[in-house]
Design an enzyme around this catalytic site. Structure first.
Site, PDB file in Angstrom:
ATOM      1  N   ARG A 218      -5.298  -2.188   8.740  1.00 50.00           N
ATOM      2  CA  ARG A 218      -5.305  -3.638   8.495  1.00 50.00           C
ATOM      3  C   ARG A 218      -5.534  -4.394   9.800  1.00 50.00           C
ATOM      4  NH1 ARG A 218      -3.813  -6.287   3.839  1.00 50.00           N
ATOM      5  NH2 ARG A 218      -2.694  -4.494   3.063  1.00 50.00           N
TER       6      ARG A 218
ATOM      7  N   ARG B 143       1.185  -5.273  -5.203  1.00 50.86           N
ATOM      8  CA  ARG B 143       1.436  -6.432  -4.327  1.00 50.86           C
ATOM      9  C   ARG B 143       1.583  -7.613  -5.275  1.00 50.86           C
ATOM     10  NH1 ARG B 143      -2.865  -3.741  -1.249  1.00 50.86           N
ATOM     11  NH2 ARG B 143      -1.934  -2.854   0.632  1.00 50.86           N
TER      12      ARG B 143
ATOM     13  N   GLY C 164       0.845  -1.209   0.000  1.00 50.01           N
ATOM     14  CA  GLY C 164       0.000   0.000   0.000  1.00 50.01           C
ATOM     15  C   GLY C 164       0.870   1.244   0.000  1.00 50.01           C
TER      16      GLY C 164
ATOM     17  N   ASP D 196       5.368  -4.908   5.834  1.00 44.74           N
ATOM     18  CA  ASP D 196       5.706  -6.295   6.143  1.00 44.74           C
ATOM     19  C   ASP D 196       5.932  -7.186   4.911  1.00 44.74           C
ATOM     20  OD1 ASP D 196       5.733  -7.397   8.848  1.00 44.74           O
ATOM     21  OD2 ASP D 196       4.568  -8.990   7.864  1.00 44.74           O
TER      22      ASP D 196
ATOM     23  N   THR E 103       4.425   2.588   5.716  1.00 41.56           N
ATOM     24  CA  THR E 103       3.029   2.137   5.762  1.00 41.56           C
ATOM     25  C   THR E 103       2.264   2.970   6.776  1.00 41.56           C
ATOM     26  OG1 THR E 103       1.544   0.378   6.515  1.00 41.56           O
ATOM     27  CG2 THR E 103       3.804   0.203   7.263  1.00 41.56           C
TER      28      THR E 103
ATOM     29  N   ASP F  57       2.762  -0.633  11.641  1.00 44.50           N
ATOM     30  CA  ASP F  57       2.729  -1.929  12.329  1.00 44.50           C
ATOM     31  C   ASP F  57       4.013  -2.745  12.177  1.00 44.50           C
ATOM     32  OD1 ASP F  57       2.416  -2.345   9.622  1.00 44.50           O
ATOM     33  OD2 ASP F  57       0.863  -3.869   9.817  1.00 44.50           O
TER      34      ASP F  57
ATOM     35  N   ASP G   3      -0.049   2.031   8.456  1.00 45.63           N
ATOM     36  CA  ASP G   3      -0.471   1.175   9.569  1.00 45.63           C
ATOM     37  C   ASP G   3       0.480   1.275  10.768  1.00 45.63           C
ATOM     38  OD1 ASP G   3      -2.337   0.405   7.710  1.00 45.63           O
ATOM     39  OD2 ASP G   3      -1.398  -1.512   7.259  1.00 45.63           O
TER      40      ASP G   3
HETATM   41  O1  F6P Z   1      -1.448  -1.452   4.549  1.00 46.57           O
HETATM   42  C1  F6P Z   1      -2.007  -0.232   4.214  1.00 46.57           C
HETATM   43  C2  F6P Z   1      -3.488  -0.361   4.016  1.00 46.57           C
HETATM   44  O2  F6P Z   1      -4.004   0.911   3.686  1.00 46.57           O
HETATM   45  C3  F6P Z   1      -4.263  -0.958   5.190  1.00 46.57           C
HETATM   46  O3  F6P Z   1      -4.494  -0.021   6.207  1.00 46.57           O
HETATM   47  C4  F6P Z   1      -5.499  -1.433   4.512  1.00 46.57           C
HETATM   48  O4  F6P Z   1      -6.106  -2.498   5.227  1.00 46.57           O
HETATM   49  C5  F6P Z   1      -4.998  -1.908   3.178  1.00 46.57           C
HETATM   50  O5  F6P Z   1      -3.773  -1.237   2.944  1.00 46.57           O
HETATM   51  C6  F6P Z   1      -5.923  -1.633   2.041  1.00 46.57           C
HETATM   52  O6  F6P Z   1      -5.398  -2.210   0.898  1.00 46.57           O
HETATM   53  P1  F6P Z   1      -5.900  -1.881  -0.569  1.00 46.57           P
HETATM   54  O7  F6P Z   1      -5.335  -0.551  -0.961  1.00 46.57           O
HETATM   55  O8  F6P Z   1      -5.363  -2.982  -1.401  1.00 46.57           O
HETATM   56  O9  F6P Z   1      -7.388  -1.826  -0.519  1.00 46.57           O
END
Ligand code: F6P
Length: 323
Positions: free
Chosen positions: A173, A74, A13, A105, A127, A131, A129
């Site tokens: 997440r 990804r 992300g 991660d 990120t 995390d 997050d």
């Molecule tokens: O890891 C970053 C993040 O924004 C999370 O907070 C969220 O759950 C996820 O990515 C959303 O992913 P996507 O952009 O693939 O919907």
């Protein structure tokens, strides 16, 4: 010892400040007379050889831009042995002596895999997050938090006028760091995070009651996406105490926007350090922040660490909610 050519990529992300970090990687590389290539679309770009030469000009005026000029993805293919071998071939073909990988991660798992094939890799945590266990800070967190805070402050105005309850879902997440930080900053009535088991009566209903006893007639419930959906929480509130909560899912808006000064400066320092590490022949490292300083740790070690919400944050939150 000096290296000649490196690559930089953003993966997973996106996070505000990634561009500032790419800029710092490029500028530091050029400072050391190292050529720098951008690898587009994350690890997938290393498989397909999707590269772009990055010079002084190509990173001019991106320090203030959200998103990532390198695009991000990804890559499922990179998770396979075949995909990783293709990426290694690309590195060898292009003569890349090191890779800087900015992401979370999943990005670091990719970096670890690549380093096992003898490619020098340094990771930078990026990120919203926040995390990543080995570091206090991840690029993008501050901007995302401030975006969420600004949105919730606006929501509060109308919730207050109409004496309503609002349930706001914050990204993260499986982690609650963003929600907890934002909840503290907006003075939420209650904050729900996945790290703590939720007792709905105690953690939501009783907090709303306390707020009412304290003289308030509007309520702001912040929920981390990993702790449940705002729609479900709102439904449960309605069924239990007959309030009619409004639901707001902040979503991807939290990932965009101009990076804050904190994100820009952290991104710049981390980008600089990553290139310094590669130039010293180091590999399989993640650049981290700890106690106000910067350090680097082994990726294997970093991925095996566990991050938890600190006791003090829990205590502060307990004291600050219910209003
Ligand atoms: O890891 C970053 C993040 O924004 C999370 O907070 C969220 O759950 C996820 O990515 C959303 O992913 P996507 O952009 O693939 O919907």
């Amino acid at each position: 010892m000096s290296i000649k050519r490196i690559g930089v990529l953003t993966s997973g992300g996106d996070a505000p400040g990634m561009n500032a970090c790419v800029r710092a990687v490029v500028r530091t590389a050029l400072y050391h007379n190292i050529e720098c290539f951008g690898i587009r679309r994350g690890w997938q770009g290393l498989i397909t050889g999707d590269i772009v030469r990055l010079d002084e000009k190509s990173v001019a005026h991106i320090i203030n831009r959200g998103g990532t000029i390198l695009y991000t993805a990804r890559s499922k293919e990179f998770m396979t042995e075949e995909g990783q071998k293709k990426a290694v071939s690309t590195c060898k073909f292009l003569g890349l002596e090191g890779i800087v990988a900015i992401g979370g991660d999943g990005t670091f798992r990719g970096a670890l895999a690549l380093s096992k094939y003898g490619i020098n890799v340094v990771g930078i945590p990026g990120t919203i997050d926040n995390d990543i266990s080995c570091t206090n800070y991840c690029i993008g967190f501050d901007t995302a938090a401030n975006t969420a805070i600004e949105c919730i402050d606006k929501l509060r105005d109308t919730m207050q006028s109409h004496e309503r309850c609002s349930v706001v879902e914050v990204m993260g997440r499986n982690a609650g760091y963003l929600a907890m930080y934002v909840g503290l900053a907006v003075g939420a009535t209650a904050v729900l995070v996945p790290e703590e088991p939720i007792d709905f009566e105690r953690d939501v209903i009783e907090k709303i009651r306390q707020a009412r006893f304290n003289g308030f007639t509007h309520y702001m419930i912040v929920v981390a996406e990993g702790a449940g959906s705002a729609a479900d929480i709102a439904k449960q509130i309605k069924e239990t105490i007959d309030l009619d909560p409004r639901v707001t899912v902040l979503g991807h808006i939290q990932r965009g926007g101009t990076p804050t000064g904190r994100d820009r400066v952290n991104a710049t320092k981390m980008g600089y350090l990553a290139v310094e590490l590669l130039n010293q022949g180091k590999t399989n490292r993640i650049v981290c922040t700890k106690d106000g300083g910067y350090l680097d740790v082994d990726i294997d070690e970093a991925l095996s660490m566990k991050k938890s919400i600190q006791r003090m944050e829990e205590d502060v939150l307990a004291a600050m909610t219910g209003f």
